[in-house]
Scaffold this motif. Structure first.
Motif, mmCIF file in Angstrom:
data_model
loop_
_atom_site.group_PDB
_atom_site.id
_atom_site.type_symbol
_atom_site.label_atom_id
_atom_site.label_comp_id
_atom_site.label_asym_id
_atom_site.label_seq_id
_atom_site.Cartn_x
_atom_site.Cartn_y
_atom_site.Cartn_z
ATOM 1 N N PHE A 114 0.833 -1.196 0.103
ATOM 2 C CA PHE A 114 -0.078 0.072 -0.092
ATOM 3 C C PHE A 114 0.831 1.350 0.105
ATOM 4 N N ASN A 115 2.015 1.243 0.866
ATOM 5 C CA ASN A 115 2.993 2.387 0.875
ATOM 6 C C ASN A 115 3.678 2.865 -0.480
ATOM 7 N N ASN A 116 3.753 1.670 -1.594
ATOM 8 C CA ASN A 116 4.379 1.938 -2.520
ATOM 9 C C ASN A 116 3.704 1.170 -3.569
ATOM 10 N N SER A 117 2.440 1.760 -3.523
ATOM 11 C CA SER A 117 1.273 1.177 -4.887
ATOM 12 C C SER A 117 1.722 1.485 -6.230
ATOM 13 N N SER A 118 2.262 2.953 -6.320
ATOM 14 C CA SER A 118 2.617 3.464 -7.480
ATOM 15 C C SER A 118 3.584 2.610 -8.279
ATOM 16 N N ASP A 119 4.326 1.886 -7.494
ATOM 17 C CA ASP A 119 5.686 1.035 -8.031
ATOM 18 C C ASP A 119 5.272 -0.255 -8.111
ATOM 19 N N MET A 120 3.919 -0.547 -8.027
ATOM 20 C CA MET A 120 3.359 -2.131 -8.061
ATOM 21 C C MET A 120 2.821 -2.405 -9.241
ATOM 22 N N ASN A 121 2.474 -3.768 -9.727
ATOM 23 C CA ASN A 121 1.851 -4.166 -10.700
ATOM 24 C C ASN A 121 0.336 -4.569 -10.195
ATOM 25 N N GLY A 122 -0.696 -4.706 -10.935
ATOM 26 C CA GLY A 122 -1.949 -5.239 -10.488
ATOM 27 C C GLY A 122 -1.863 -6.453 -9.780
ATOM 28 N N SER A 123 -1.339 -7.435 -9.971
ATOM 29 C CA SER A 123 -1.501 -8.766 -9.188
ATOM 30 C C SER A 123 -0.656 -8.536 -7.804
ATOM 31 N N SER A 124 0.070 -7.647 -7.556
ATOM 32 C CA SER A 124 0.915 -7.565 -6.279
ATOM 33 C C SER A 124 -0.078 -6.632 -5.555
ATOM 34 N N LEU A 125 -0.697 -5.581 -6.159
ATOM 35 C CA LEU A 125 -1.911 -4.671 -5.228
ATOM 36 C C LEU A 125 -2.883 -5.613 -4.987
ATOM 37 N N ALA A 126 -3.417 -6.585 -5.649
ATOM 38 C CA ALA A 126 -4.538 -7.381 -5.298
ATOM 39 C C ALA A 126 -4.126 -8.398 -4.045
ATOM 40 N N LEU A 127 -2.778 -8.785 -4.243
ATOM 41 C CA LEU A 127 -2.239 -9.405 -3.118
ATOM 42 C C LEU A 127 -2.207 -8.687 -1.887
ATOM 43 N N GLY A 128 -1.912 -7.243 -1.935
ATOM 44 C CA GLY A 128 -1.744 -6.308 -1.071
ATOM 45 C C GLY A 128 -3.209 -6.190 -0.175
#
Length: 482
Positions: free
Chosen positions: A221-235
């Motif tokens: 969540f704190n680095n969401s701009s650097d993450m892809n969609g699958s990583s954000l879904a896991l987050g």
């Protein structure tokens, strides 16, 4: 003082010994010890905020006695509103003053020059939302003549400050908890063992599940701009299990600790992630708060008795206020509104009371329909939690838009993937245990009855080893900020 701290592991046995071996023959001394222990427990964080609890206790104790003596209805209403304004006034200043001021200045930038008010540099007292609602329940019930006001100031002080549930609930009703301070309490071995079992499971939820999930949820969540969609879904999934493990874990520890001292607190979570619709979810999630708002806000507003517009209005009020209770941020208000939107179709089609029984009762496996409904409800819940966790509305929308982008189909990439995989496996094991124990008050409640002594002890030691072996980095309980 944190439940998962060294200080509490020393504090609890000392209070337990004094309670049962020194003051056991005197109810007043037992209650006095609880008050002193509770003030030490709370003051360990910041002793200055003890004055708020003491002042709130004095106000509501005095108003309760006055309500008993006063027959004039207008004067009784004045007394009630005095309690409401004082209690909510403290909450408003410490929790919402800066939010409202900043919101006004955002809407009308020139207003700051005209008014000249500045935001306050103050710390939010831990648990203020919890004990404020607890004392309000007393005054309101006395006003409605559902409860006789107490003349025992020590018992009332113990009720307000009872340390196991002081800072994060369950939010106990005066009608349930306060009378327990009037009765002589004797040590019950079986109740104490059951309490220790629930504490153990609460610690597992907090230390193994919530704290490990927090590490990855915070990173993503704190680095969401650097993450892809699958990583954000896991987050989002990690946060979903973080908040459940953290908050229900706290409730388990609080309820179990109370049982060590002969008290029974209400169940606060009933396996909400196995719900088949949002209405069922809210009957199973943070039960003490949901029922508080139902009884003291939703029903007085008219509940579901009126026409369609009244039902819609009341539903949005209850959910938005619930969201706002959680924090002074528009994200919480949107979270509450989203849940209202999810809930309304059920209410308007009169299906909000369809799933009252436990899912797949007396069965190991749910039907395909039940599984589909659970997954759908869980998906809606995860989606709403994104707003709850996001820093602001823009952050939430950006987060969601990235999940819905084509990058959702990429391989997740973030720091600590190996440990994340271990955490996912632990979540899987945790979900299985919760599923198997979903008909109990907490997942491992029946271990003492279903397993023989060797297997029972092996299970306990396995959980203890898991707590030490897989412990995540210590995190403060999420709901301390509320």
């Amino acid at each position: 003082m944190l439940f998962n701290s060294i200080e509490f592991s020393i504090f609890l046995p000392i209070v337990f010994i004094l309670y049962w071996f020194v003051t056991k023959r005197n109810l007043s001394l037992q209650n006095s010890l609880i008050v002193i222990a509770s003030y030490i427990f709370y003051g360990w964080w910041d002793w200055r905020f003890l004055s708020l609890i003491i002042f709130s206790t004095l106000i509501d104790y005095t108003i309760g006695l006055q309500l008993k003596r006063e027959e004039n209805q207008l004067k009784r209403k004045i007394l009630l509103w005095t309690s409401i304004i004082v209690n909510l006034g403290f909450l408003g200043v410490f929790k919402y003053y800066n939010f409202f001021l900043d919101s006004f200045y955002d809407v009308i930038p020139g207003l700051q020059v005209v008014l000249g008010f500045n935001t306050l540099d103050i710390i939010l007292p831990v648990g203020i939302s919890f004990y404020t609602f607890q004392t309000l329940s007393y005054t309101i019930d006395v006003y409605k003549r559902k409860l006789e006001p107490t003349k025992d100031f020590i018992a009332f002080s113990a009720f307000v400050s009872f340390f196991p549930q002081l800072v994060a609930g369950p939010i106990e009703r005066a009608t349930n908890l306060l009378p327990q301070f009037y009765k002589k309490r004797t040590f019950n071995y079986n109740k104490a063992v059951d309490g220790m079992r629930q504490i153990l499971w609460g610690l597992f939820k907090k230390i193994v599940i919530a704290d490990n999930c927090a590490e990855f949820a915070n990173q993503i969540f704190n680095n969401s701009s650097d993450m892809n969609g699958s990583s954000l879904a896991l987050g989002a999934l990690f946060f979903t299990f973080q908040i459940y493990g953290d908050f229900s874990g706290y409730s388990d520890i609080a309820i179990g600790t109370s049982r060590l001292f002969g008290f029974n607190l209400m169940q606060n979570f009933a396996f909400p992630y196995f719900s088949r619709d949002i209405a069922e979810f809210w009957r199973r999630w943070h039960i003490s708060l949901s029922t508080w708002f139902r009884d003291y806000l939703y029903i007085p507003l008219g509940g579901s008795r009126g026409g369609t517009l009244m039902k819609v209005r009341n539903t949005f009020i209850i959910f938005i206020v619930s969201g706002f209770w959680h924090g002074a941020n528009w994200t919480f208000i949107v979270w509450g509104a989203l849940n209202a939107i999810f809930f309304l179709p059920l209410l308007l089609t009169k299906k909000n009371r369809n799933n009252l029984e436990i899912v797949a009762q007396n069965k190991y496996i749910p039907t395909l329909k039940e599984l589909f409904l659970m997954l759908g409800t869980f998906g809606l819940t995860v989606f709403a939690w994104i707003f709850f966790r996001a820093e602001n509305i823009g952050h939430a929308f950006n987060y969601i838009s990235k999940i819905l982008s084509k990058s959702f189909f990429e391989t997740p990439k973030f720091f600590g993937m190996r440990n994340a995989l271990i955490t996912i496996i632990l979540i899987g094991i945790f979900v299985i245990i919760e599923w198997l124990g979903r008909e109990q008050k907490f997942a491992i409640e029946n271990i003492g009855f279903k397993l023989n002594k060797p297997l029972r002890h092996i299970t306990y030691y396995a959980i203890i080893i898991a707590i030490f072996w897989f412990a995540g980095k210590e995190q403060q309980f999420i709901y301390f900020q509320f």
